[in-house]
Design a protein around this motif. Structure first.
Motif, PDB file in Angstrom:
ATOM      1  N   THR A  34       0.825  -1.210   0.000  1.00  0.00           N
ATOM      2  CA  THR A  34       0.000   0.000   0.000  1.00  0.00           C
ATOM      3  C   THR A  34       0.855   1.254   0.000  1.00  0.00           C
ATOM      4  O   THR A  34       2.003   1.258   0.446  1.00  0.00           O
ATOM      5  CB  THR A  34      -0.942   0.050   1.229  1.00  0.00           C
ATOM      6  OG1 THR A  34      -0.160   0.090   2.426  1.00  0.00           O
ATOM      7  CG2 THR A  34      -1.867  -1.162   1.246  1.00  0.00           C
ATOM      8  N   THR A  36       0.300   5.486   1.009  1.00  0.00           N
ATOM      9  CA  THR A  36      -0.570   6.476   1.635  1.00  0.00           C
ATOM     10  C   THR A  36      -0.132   7.868   1.200  1.00  0.00           C
ATOM     11  O   THR A  36       1.049   8.212   1.313  1.00  0.00           O
ATOM     12  CB  THR A  36      -0.526   6.370   3.170  1.00  0.00           C
ATOM     13  OG1 THR A  36      -0.885   5.036   3.552  1.00  0.00           O
ATOM     14  CG2 THR A  36      -1.488   7.361   3.809  1.00  0.00           C
ATOM     15  N   ARG A  41      -5.029   9.311   2.286  1.00  0.00           N
ATOM     16  CA  ARG A  41      -5.730   8.306   1.499  1.00  0.00           C
ATOM     17  C   ARG A  41      -4.800   7.139   1.181  1.00  0.00           C
ATOM     18  O   ARG A  41      -3.671   7.331   0.752  1.00  0.00           O
ATOM     19  CB  ARG A  41      -6.232   8.917   0.193  1.00  0.00           C
ATOM     20  CG  ARG A  41      -7.055   7.964  -0.651  1.00  0.00           C
ATOM     21  CD  ARG A  41      -7.479   8.612  -1.944  1.00  0.00           C
ATOM     22  NE  ARG A  41      -8.317   7.719  -2.732  1.00  0.00           N
ATOM     23  CZ  ARG A  41      -8.705   7.947  -3.981  1.00  0.00           C
ATOM     24  NH1 ARG A  41      -8.332   9.061  -4.578  1.00  0.00           N
ATOM     25  NH2 ARG A  41      -9.448   7.075  -4.618  1.00  0.00           N
ATOM     26  N   GLU A  42      -5.282   5.912   1.382  1.00  0.00           N
ATOM     27  CA  GLU A  42      -4.484   4.720   1.130  1.00  0.00           C
ATOM     28  C   GLU A  42      -4.792   4.152  -0.251  1.00  0.00           C
ATOM     29  O   GLU A  42      -5.943   4.064  -0.661  1.00  0.00           O
ATOM     30  CB  GLU A  42      -4.761   3.655   2.194  1.00  0.00           C
ATOM     31  CG  GLU A  42      -3.864   2.437   2.062  1.00  0.00           C
ATOM     32  CD  GLU A  42      -4.104   1.423   3.156  1.00  0.00           C
ATOM     33  OE1 GLU A  42      -3.336   1.438   4.145  1.00  0.00           O
ATOM     34  OE2 GLU A  42      -5.053   0.610   3.032  1.00  0.00           O
ATOM     35  N   TRP A  43      -3.727   3.789  -0.946  1.00  0.00           N
ATOM     36  CA  TRP A  43      -3.831   3.198  -2.271  1.00  0.00           C
ATOM     37  C   TRP A  43      -3.267   1.787  -2.233  1.00  0.00           C
ATOM     38  O   TRP A  43      -2.187   1.563  -1.667  1.00  0.00           O
ATOM     39  CB  TRP A  43      -3.017   4.001  -3.289  1.00  0.00           C
ATOM     40  CG  TRP A  43      -3.402   5.435  -3.400  1.00  0.00           C
ATOM     41  CD1 TRP A  43      -3.214   6.419  -2.473  1.00  0.00           C
ATOM     42  CD2 TRP A  43      -4.046   6.060  -4.506  1.00  0.00           C
ATOM     43  NE1 TRP A  43      -3.688   7.618  -2.933  1.00  0.00           N
ATOM     44  CE2 TRP A  43      -4.203   7.429  -4.188  1.00  0.00           C
ATOM     45  CE3 TRP A  43      -4.475   5.611  -5.747  1.00  0.00           C
ATOM     46  CZ2 TRP A  43      -4.788   8.333  -5.055  1.00  0.00           C
ATOM     47  CZ3 TRP A  43      -5.061   6.514  -6.622  1.00  0.00           C
ATOM     48  CH2 TRP A  43      -5.212   7.858  -6.269  1.00  0.00           C
ATOM     49  N   HIS A 380      -7.947   4.103 -10.228  1.00  0.00           N
ATOM     50  CA  HIS A 380      -7.291   5.156  -9.460  1.00  0.00           C
ATOM     51  C   HIS A 380      -8.299   5.880  -8.565  1.00  0.00           C
ATOM     52  O   HIS A 380      -8.021   6.158  -7.390  1.00  0.00           O
ATOM     53  CB  HIS A 380      -6.626   6.163 -10.401  1.00  0.00           C
ATOM     54  CG  HIS A 380      -5.612   5.552 -11.302  1.00  0.00           C
ATOM     55  ND1 HIS A 380      -5.172   6.164 -12.461  1.00  0.00           N
ATOM     56  CD2 HIS A 380      -4.952   4.365 -11.240  1.00  0.00           C
ATOM     57  CE1 HIS A 380      -4.288   5.390 -13.055  1.00  0.00           C
ATOM     58  NE2 HIS A 380      -4.142   4.296 -12.346  1.00  0.00           N
ATOM     59  N   GLY A 383      -8.931   3.935  -5.497  1.00  0.00           N
ATOM     60  CA  GLY A 383      -7.823   3.655  -4.592  1.00  0.00           C
ATOM     61  C   GLY A 383      -6.943   2.493  -4.978  1.00  0.00           C
ATOM     62  O   GLY A 383      -6.259   1.924  -4.116  1.00  0.00           O
TER      63      GLY A 383
END
Length: 422
Positions: A34, A36, A41-43, A380, A383
């Motif tokens: 992940t 951030t 916001r976490e991706w 995207h 996330g």
């Protein structure tokens, strides 16, 4: 804390427009699978910095090794005052790459540098000028490697003239080959090489065992061994560009192993550095040692901090058996991409944690770049960080870190499914 919006305004005023980014979210920290951003916001990361953070971002061994090296010394230039870690990385390259023959290695900064130096070595050792590459290939952004790269936009457009004596042969692309076998595709490629170049003029045949930017194209079985055999029979150096495929990404240490290849030279970068810039050329000792002293090198090549990171990354790959982790990711990702069936997905392909789907207009194989871009943008927005690729811009590629958790992998698949439906 500064927001992504604020940072983007600063970027527009400071960074050249020719440097693009996939998303306009600015990273604060990243771990495992992940990322951030500065807005919290976490991706989920299905990009790995384009196959670089194989062992995960800020991997503990890498962080520890880098910290310790920074405290000892940061740079001397190996060509001025050498150090052990450079030698140790070369030893690891020699031990890990396929080929039972005696080898040597040299270190550089980037994949493009590695490719360029591999070509230099091949030309010097053979005394020949011509380099053969393939349709859909990507080998870098320097002047020579742009010539080696097939795709015009965005890599080559209006950047010429390019380096001479580069010749392109047809690639085995099973989806678009009309059912040709690997042997048949190789015969077609060899026919082009012999007619347009001539075997005695070829210094090197350069190929990605699985093409990266070209669309994660996996050649039909038998194609690569046939091309390698032709190179050997004609005294040409067979170079495997393993910059994206190397270091456990495809479920083996190197993708060449899937078909039992023993390339004369192998180029490496990306995953070998644990996130730091380092690259290498490794191969037959008689080729590597043919170049005169001082003919290979560079100020930063094999920087001690990058070498420390590389040794730690390789140890992490061994300790966690990340080649097996890549195979496990494939066993989860491929079936998940196949269900539910999507008439716009022409092919699911790749090996290990290097998987892609090619999107087409239903009912044929006409590329659907528009839907590909829309699906990627939807990912995207939800996330999931994904990348597109392919000569026709219609391939979604997935390169998760090999340490990604099952939960994050599952969440990423759910987002992708939703994006495809939408």
């Amino acid at each position: 804390m500064t927001s992504s919006e604020d940072l983007h305004k600063r970027r527009l005023a400071a960074v050249a427009k020719g440097v693009g980014s996939v998303v306009n979210a600015y990273v604060d920290h990243a771990r495992h699978g992940t990322i951030t951003d500065v807005d919290g916001r976490e991706w989920i990361d299905f990009a790995s910095g384009i196959a670089v953070t194989t062992v995960g971002n800020a991997a503990p061994r890498v962080v520890e090794a880098v910290r310790a090296q920074v405290e000892r010394f940061t740079h001397t230039c190996f060509m001025v005052a050498p150090y052990e870690s450079y030698v140790a990385v070369c030893e690891q390259l020699i031990a890990l790459t396929p080929g039972s023959f005696e080898k040597r290695a040299a270190l550089f900064n980037s994949g493009a540098e590695a490719v360029e130096n591999a070509v230099k070595i091949a030309r010097h050792a053979t005394g020949r000028p011509a380099v053969v590459v393939f349709d859909h290939a990507y080998h870098g952004r320097t002047n020579l490697t742009m010539a080696l790269t097939a795709k015009n936009m965005p890599y080559k457009h209006r950047f010429g003239p390019f380096a001479p004596e580069v010749y392109r042969a047809p690639m085995s692309y099973p989806l678009r080959d009309g059912g040709r076998s690997g042997a048949e595709a190789a015969r077609q490629a060899v026919d082009v090489i012999e007619k347009q170049v001539g075997g005695p003029n070829v210094a090197a045949v350069l190929i990605e065992p699985i093409q990266g930017e070209g669309g994660f194209v996996v050649p039909a079985p038998g194609f690569l061994p046939a091309i390698a055999a032709w190179a050997k029979a004609n005294g040409a150096v067979f170079i495997a560009d393993e910059i994206q495929t190397g270091f456990a990404r495809t479920g083996q240490w190197f993708a060449s192993e899937h078909e039992g290849l023993e390339p004369d030279l192998i180029t490496t970068a990306k995953g070998m550095g644990g996130g730091l810039p380092i690259a290498g050329v490794v191969g037959r000792a008689e080729l590597m040692d043919a170049v005169h002293a001082g003919g290979l090198g560079g100020t930063y090549g094999g920087n001690p901090i990058a070498c420390a990171a590389s040794l730690a990354a390789i140890e992490t790959m061994r300790e966690l058996d990340l080649a097996a982790a890549a195979r496990r990711i494939e066993s989860i990702l491929k079936p998940a991409l196949a269900e539910p069936a999507d008439p716009g997905i022409a092919e699911i392909r790749g090996r290990g944690a290097m998987i892609a789907i090619e999107l087409v207009l239903p009912g044929g194989i006409e590329p659907d770049a528009t839907r590909t871009a829309r699906v990627s943008r939807a990912c995207h927005d939800a996330g999931l960080l994904t990348l597109t690729c392919g000569t026709y811009g219609n391939v979604l590629r997935f390169l998760p870190p090999l340490v990604i958790s099952d939960a994050d992998l599952g969440r990423g698949i759910e987002i992708l499914h939703a994006a495809l439906r939408s």
